[in-house]
Design an enzyme around this catalytic site. Sequence first.
Site, PDB file in Angstrom:
ATOM      1  N   ASP A   8       0.880  -1.156   0.000  1.00 16.80           N
ATOM      2  CA  ASP A   8       0.000   0.000   0.000  1.00 16.80           C
ATOM      3  C   ASP A   8       0.931   1.223   0.000  1.00 16.80           C
ATOM      4  OD1 ASP A   8      -2.310   1.639   0.446  1.00 16.80           O
ATOM      5  OD2 ASP A   8      -1.690   1.792   2.542  1.00 16.80           O
ATOM      6  N   ASP A  10      -0.174   5.094   0.725  1.00 15.07           N
ATOM      7  CA  ASP A  10      -0.475   6.091   1.762  1.00 15.07           C
ATOM      8  C   ASP A  10      -0.499   5.439   3.141  1.00 15.07           C
ATOM      9  OD1 ASP A  10      -0.964   8.423   0.058  1.00 15.07           O
ATOM     10  OD2 ASP A  10      -2.737   7.380  -0.644  1.00 15.07           O
TER      11      ASP A  10
HETATM   12  C1  BG6 Z   1      -5.712   5.932  -0.970  1.00 18.01           C
HETATM   13  C2  BG6 Z   1      -5.920   6.785   0.261  1.00 18.01           C
HETATM   14  O1  BG6 Z   1      -4.389   5.515  -1.047  1.00 18.01           O
HETATM   15  O2  BG6 Z   1      -6.041   6.656  -2.142  1.00 18.01           O
HETATM   16  C3  BG6 Z   1      -7.340   7.343   0.266  1.00 18.01           C
HETATM   17  O3  BG6 Z   1      -5.713   5.990   1.416  1.00 18.01           O
HETATM   18  C4  BG6 Z   1      -7.603   8.099  -1.029  1.00 18.01           C
HETATM   19  O4  BG6 Z   1      -7.508   8.185   1.376  1.00 18.01           O
HETATM   20  C5  BG6 Z   1      -7.374   7.155  -2.205  1.00 18.01           C
HETATM   21  O5  BG6 Z   1      -8.922   8.582  -1.047  1.00 18.01           O
HETATM   22  C6  BG6 Z   1      -7.588   7.828  -3.561  1.00 18.01           C
HETATM   23  O6  BG6 Z   1      -6.595   8.805  -3.728  1.00 18.01           O
HETATM   24  P1  BG6 Z   1      -6.477   9.798  -4.957  1.00 18.01           P
HETATM   25  O7  BG6 Z   1      -5.049  10.285  -4.881  1.00 18.01           O
HETATM   26  O8  BG6 Z   1      -6.730   9.011  -6.209  1.00 18.01           O
HETATM   27  O9  BG6 Z   1      -7.489  10.869  -4.758  1.00 18.01           O
HETATM   28 MG    MG Z   2      -2.855   3.116   3.503  1.00 17.45          MG
END
Ligand code: BG6
Ligand code: MG
Length: 211
Positions: A8, A10
């Site tokens: 993963d 984030d």
């Molecule tokens: C995930 C995060 O990695 O990506 C979420 O944990 C986020 O919080 C999701 O909403 C989508 O992210 P992005 O960058 O496509 O808006």
């Molecule tokens: Mg995460």
Amino acid sequence: MIDSFIFDLDGVIVFTDKYHYQAWKQMADELGVYFDEKINNRLRGVSRMDSLEIILERYEGPALSYERKVELATHKNEIYRELLNKMTPSDVSSEVRETLKKLREKGIKISLGSSSKNARLILEKVDLLDAFDEISDGNNITRSKPDPEVFLKAAEFLHSKPETCAVLEDAISGIEAAKAAGMTAVAIGDAKASEKADYRIDTFSDILKLI
Ligand code: BG6
Ligand code: MG
């Protein structure tokens, strides 16, 4: 026998939660919707549009059209990408960099497995694109975690069988997705509370003990 590792992004490789929070907060304030860190925690691993729906649970104004919702999500993303500009290679710890290198040296294949459509931009900013053999992210899926799609795609990209893949996740929805994919689920941070995790680790380099 684990021959592949899927990460993963984030909350595991980088800590972008604060930027997601700031961007959603600005959007919510402008719309007049209550939003706090507790609600932000529910957005981990959840796609952008699904995150917006969670935030709109507190919305009490006139009905919003789909087009307006896309506009709101796009606005949040613009604020978020502006904040991502602050990221530099120093946002990734040497522990993470070295562990990824050691996995490669052991012949382990490595993929990203992130719901984010900004994953490549983030990896570029922190100079970590080359550490991954493959990238499975929000651009190649239609369903976000806890659906297993993002991890099954990663396994497919790596030419690995799900049963030989391990996933490292900090979100409970991510652990559920890994198990639904038939993979070994390794939990770090908040995901350690998940009963479904196969292993729980305290620090990133602990994954080397599982190989
Ligand atoms: C995930 C995060 O990695 O990506 C979420 O944990 C986020 O919080 C999701 O909403 C989508 O992210 P992005 O960058 O496509 O808006
Ligand atoms: Mg995460």
